[in-house]
Design an enzyme around this catalytic site. Structure first.
Site, PDB file in Angstrom:
ATOM      1  N   THR A 244       0.825  -1.211   0.000  1.00 42.53           N
ATOM      2  CA  THR A 244       0.000   0.000   0.000  1.00 42.53           C
ATOM      3  C   THR A 244       0.856   1.255   0.000  1.00 42.53           C
ATOM      4  O   THR A 244       0.463   2.286  -0.551  1.00 42.53           O
ATOM      5  CB  THR A 244      -0.924  -0.017   1.239  1.00 42.53           C
ATOM      6  OG1 THR A 244      -1.811  -1.113   1.096  1.00 42.53           O
ATOM      7  CG2 THR A 244      -1.732   1.250   1.383  1.00 42.53           C
TER       8      THR A 244
ATOM      9  N   SER B 291       1.278  -7.581  -0.843  1.00 40.32           N
ATOM     10  CA  SER B 291       1.978  -8.607  -0.050  1.00 40.32           C
ATOM     11  C   SER B 291       1.119  -9.823   0.275  1.00 40.32           C
ATOM     12  O   SER B 291       1.641 -10.827   0.770  1.00 40.32           O
ATOM     13  CB  SER B 291       2.582  -8.001   1.217  1.00 40.32           C
ATOM     14  OG  SER B 291       1.623  -7.862   2.232  1.00 40.32           O
TER      15      SER B 291
ATOM     16  N   THR C 129       1.587  -4.358   4.265  1.00 39.32           N
ATOM     17  CA  THR C 129       1.432  -4.658   5.690  1.00 39.32           C
ATOM     18  C   THR C 129       0.877  -6.063   5.949  1.00 39.32           C
ATOM     19  O   THR C 129       1.056  -6.603   7.035  1.00 39.32           O
ATOM     20  CB  THR C 129       0.489  -3.628   6.364  1.00 39.32           C
ATOM     21  OG1 THR C 129      -0.791  -3.693   5.728  1.00 39.32           O
ATOM     22  CG2 THR C 129       1.045  -2.229   6.290  1.00 39.32           C
ATOM     23  N   ASP C 130       0.197  -6.634   4.941  1.00 44.86           N
ATOM     24  CA  ASP C 130      -0.556  -7.861   5.211  1.00 44.86           C
ATOM     25  C   ASP C 130       0.314  -9.058   5.599  1.00 44.86           C
ATOM     26  O   ASP C 130      -0.109  -9.897   6.405  1.00 44.86           O
ATOM     27  CB  ASP C 130      -1.442  -8.213   4.015  1.00 44.86           C
ATOM     28  CG  ASP C 130      -2.638  -7.268   3.919  1.00 44.86           C
ATOM     29  OD1 ASP C 130      -2.935  -6.575   4.908  1.00 44.86           O
ATOM     30  OD2 ASP C 130      -3.281  -7.208   2.851  1.00 44.86           O
TER      31      ASP C 130
HETATM   32  C1  SIN Z   1      -0.313  -5.299   1.040  1.00 42.92           C
HETATM   33  O1  SIN Z   1      -0.101  -5.968   2.047  1.00 42.92           O
HETATM   34  O2  SIN Z   1       0.452  -5.289   0.055  1.00 42.92           O
HETATM   35  C2  SIN Z   1      -1.579  -4.507   0.914  1.00 42.92           C
HETATM   36  C3  SIN Z   1      -2.027  -3.955   2.207  1.00 42.92           C
HETATM   37  C4  SIN Z   1      -1.066  -2.972   2.823  1.00 42.92           C
HETATM   38  O3  SIN Z   1       0.075  -2.795   2.430  1.00 42.92           O
HETATM   39  O4  SIN Z   1      -1.522  -2.331   3.804  1.00 42.92           O
END
Ligand code: SIN
Length: 311
Positions: A16, A62, A95-96
């Protein structure tokens, strides 16, 4: 003569933080992994005397993180960490699955220098993106001589690779170290250390790390009301090498599931019990017939077991 360590390497993997939406008001309908790492660094403050070098490793959401990207990322981190003038590495990441990548790098690199993962909960196009501050904080942490090993820097806190977990699906303060608490806070580019820094993990550089297609298959399943053994039996038949069960409470599993897991174990499948609880840790007892993954969440227990089983 001591070489001044002044270079911070920033490795981009997407997420993100590099996401783009059609409108600045849209914080959820964006595409992750669109902007290059050079673009992310534009305008981000850099500590005095520090030079940045950026490199794109991947451009993914991710949720799609896989063994091939992990192998490449670990290789690039190892390459840069071995350079004398490199102080540390920052990895921009979705973050995932950030906690999984952090733990994987912690276990395979066991670095003496900092490897700092960061990301964002709001896309780069948001009216109020959190990525630039997180990235500035991550660079400041990577440049700090007190820091070593793998950590996650997010929303002003520094989390150790073993404890960190994503705990919120929307809030910008999305990560927690649970009972252990964060290692430090980052305030105006300075570190306020809260507890002793964890030592590096024992480096597990198995030769198979270079061949991600050959990494052992370890799957996760969950104990829940009415859970049965059908999934275990199907996975064993399908040739799984290891199973992690996200048990209830102290890693408990119901009778049917336990019978399936014990039989899987007898057939040579490695089994570990973690807990589906967000906090606390599984406390082993002398009578355990299925070994506990002490102190590890199910996703981290899976990585630990995969590395354990690696040839
Ligand atoms: C991801 O994990 O690539 C999408 C969600 C995020 O980064 O918050």
């Amino acid at each position: 003569m001591q070489v001044a360590r002044e270079e911070i390497i920033v490795l981009g993997t997407g997420g993100t933080i590099a996401g783009r939406a059609a409108s600045a008001a849209d914080n959820v309908g964006y595409r992750a992994g669109e902007l290059g790492v050079d673009e992310l660094l534009r305008g981000v403050p850099v500590p005095p005397g520090v030079r940045l070098h950026a490199e794109e490793v991947a451009q993914i959401d991710s949720k799609d993180m896989d063994f091939a990207v992990w192998a490449t990322l670990a290789g690039r981190c190892a390459h840069w960490l071995a350079q004398e003038d490199v102080a540390g590495v920052v990895v921009t990441h979705g973050t995932d699955t950030m906690e999984e990548t952090a733990f994987f790098l912690h276990r395979v690199l066991g670095p003496g220098k900092p490897v700092v993962l960061t990301g964002a909960m709001r896309p780069a196009t948001s009216a109020a993106p959190d990525g630039p501050q997180n990235l500035a904080d991550a660079i400041a942490v990577a440049a700090d001589p007190q820091v070593r090993g793998v950590c996650v820097v997010f929303a002003g806190a520094v989390h150790g690779a073993s404890d960190v977990q994503k705990v919120h699906s929307y809030r910008t303060d999305a990560f927690s170290s649970g009972d252990a608490g964060p290692l430090a806070y980052v305030e105006e580019g300075r570190l306020r250390v809260l507890r002793p820094w964890p030592g590096p993990a024992t480096k597990g550089a198995a030769p198979a790390l270079l061949r991600p297609a050959a990494w052992p298959r370890v799957e996760i399943l969950v104990n829940h009301a009415g859970a049965g053994r059908a999934i275990v039996d199907a996975l064993v038949k399908d040739g799984v090498a290891g199973l992690v069960v996200a048990g209830t409470g102290n890693g408990t599993v119901n009778h049917a599931l336990e019978a399936g897991l014990l039989e899987a174990q007898q057939h040579g499948v490695a089994v570990r019990r973690a807990s589906r609880c967000a906090q606390g840790r599984v406390l082993p007892t002398p009578n355990d017939r299925l070994p506990a993954a002490v102190g590890l969440s199910p996703v981290k227990a899976r990585i630990a077991l995969m590395l354990e089983l690696m040839p």
